[in-house]
Design an enzyme around this catalytic site. Sequence first.
Site, mmCIF file in Angstrom:
data_model
loop_
_atom_site.group_PDB
_atom_site.id
_atom_site.type_symbol
_atom_site.label_atom_id
_atom_site.label_comp_id
_atom_site.label_asym_id
_atom_site.label_seq_id
_atom_site.Cartn_x
_atom_site.Cartn_y
_atom_site.Cartn_z
ATOM 1 C CD GLU A 1 2.786 42.509 34.652
ATOM 2 O OE1 GLU A 1 4.009 42.517 34.430
ATOM 3 O OE2 GLU A 1 1.983 43.235 34.035
ATOM 4 C CG ASP B 1 0.344 44.653 30.999
ATOM 5 O OD1 ASP B 1 1.478 44.199 31.229
ATOM 6 O OD2 ASP B 1 0.105 45.872 30.858
#
Length: 715
Positions: free
Chosen positions: A386, A350
């Site tokens: 990401e 993330d």
Amino acid sequence: MTARRRRKAGVPVWSGHPYPLGASFDGEGTNFALFSEVAEHVELVLVDDGGGERRVPVAEADGFVWHCYLPGVGPGQRYGYRVHGPFHPELGHRCNPAKLLLDPYTRAVDGQVDDHPSLFERASHGRSRADSAGHTMLGVVTDPAFDWGDDRPPDRPYADTVIYEAHVKGLTCTHPDVPADLRGTYAGLAHPAVLEHLTSLGVTAVELMPVHQYVQDGVLRGRGLSNYWGYNTIGFFAPHNGYAARGSRGQQVTEFKSMVKALHAAGLEVILDVVYNHTAEGNERGPTLSFRGIDNASYYRLVDGDWKHYYDTTGTGNSLLMRHPYVLQLIMDSLRYWVTEMHVDGFRFDLAATLARQFHEVDRLSAFFDLIQQDPVISRVKLIAEPWDVGEGGYQVGNFPPLWSEWNGKYRDAVRDFWRGEPHTLGEFASRLTGSSDLYQHNRRRPRASVNFVTAHDGFTLRDLVSYNDKHNEANGEDNQDGESHNRSWNCGVEGETDRPAVLELRARQQRNFLTTLLLSQGIPMLSHGDELGRTQGGNNNAYCQDNEVSWIDWRLTEEQRGLVDLTRYLIGLRRDHPVLRRRRFFRGETVRHAGQPLPDLVWLAPDAREMTEEDWQRPDAHSVGVFLNGDAIAELDARGRRVVDDSFLLLFNSYWEPMTFRLPDVAYGERWRTLLDTAEAQDAPDEVEHKAGTEMTVEARSLVLLSRPSRAAR
């Protein structure tokens, strides 16, 4: 045991060892080790079932690691730490022995925080004396033993991977065939009914939204909501206790391992969505739960010259200090633990751009990436970034090192724009369809670098993407101010639910268009769970706090939804069976003849069967194109060194709002073509009608047609 032995008030305490960090049970007792560079004194606190404390002074410290060994202490024992040291926020230090702190390395966590005032500091009034015991989480000593049997990772090549992004609770919470006591749990996800859906669909990897222990936000609970997504980590080694069916005193570890074992037995890889960029403690107004009270200045990035405040590139209040050796060790130890002890097969990071911020700028050569590259365990599993954060220069799609794959946000945007009929989108769409070589080929990366997706947990579901122009997040309690406002969505003529047949038919067609495009694109496709079922969130594009029917999959399917599942299954099967649809190398697209083939590996065709020109690509009204994929010119070898050949395919795309007449190319491309798929039709596969070279066929408005011919080498 060779370590020196100590006694304090009748409690046996041995000096123990500084490694490994955390609580390590050896069958006779437990070694405890905690890093703190700033601590002046550390107490280990053992907590009994009634909440009573037994405080054990930790007298040994080697290289800033405080450690001791307690014989007779074993699995199920709850514990925490009290760290004595400076409380000078202006210098970045926030030690307070009144706060009972969670071990950053604990393998299991019992309880949740309750937002009690004792968890918070009021720096303007000095160090708080309010004791947080009874209001915070506790670490749990665990037994590492587990019978893995003949468990083996599926070890599937990237090119053959189809990812299914899922939430442990949302996927299983309403499934009628999962026993009620297992719904929403690791055991529920491992249930045969759920495994049957995943395996029959044909996906190869389950990417689980955060399962590291996370914290429930007090602000959300004040609104009657909760942190559903879980991007609020506090325990990087502990499976989230809220997803355990059988208990939180170590049972969650065993249950998680059993889930992984069951998924592996079904041929499915397990990828974890991990949040190493920040923690649940937030900024200076957040709770003191662990890292802040242990060694604030070592764990967190602070504002230069203003050490009271946190430098935040995540939008959550804090960012971990990625240049500190013990922070890097924490992350690497955590990753290795999940691979070696929990048997997971990869990670999706993330806000990964924050991990690249060794100082302030994003640096693809930062220490974190160096450690990943040389690590003999982590470098061998699937690594997905990401590739952005909210800091300056944080959008880094295409810029991660060769070992990595990336969520391709440009793919999402281009495919959405093309199918809603935006002008000047054809060239961008073509690049994304064929693997985004413009983003990845410059440093010798391959199509697997691109994780393609149209939807994900963050944003509209697929059904909502074609049903809403605007977000409808009122239920989140933020006056619809949260969530992305520019969604590149189109409601097909009516906002939200409707009974108008023409609108419903168009929405169904658009969902088929998106799924077909995604699963026939080069790169790694990722489905968001429930999209194959037509799942809706009622227009909520930021359902992070909706732990209810808004976010859970509704398994009561209509005939139309079952048809969408069948289409998805058919498309994944096509991709699996045809290497030209999942190439390991980028297309070359050369117009010269090569490799003994009369045609290049890829040709873009205008609707009149001419090869596309630069002028064709630049036309603002260009919404239609054909692409020839040459299965005889893959130019790849299989594991035994044999040249791979395949059927050849024609894809005819028409995002225009009226039907388009396409002329099929001449016999050099193929004498006869069979229709395998027409998204204007509701069924998964139409009758395989044959079309001769040079003839015309109509592609309906906003639809695509897939045609094939056998390999010439196979004749």
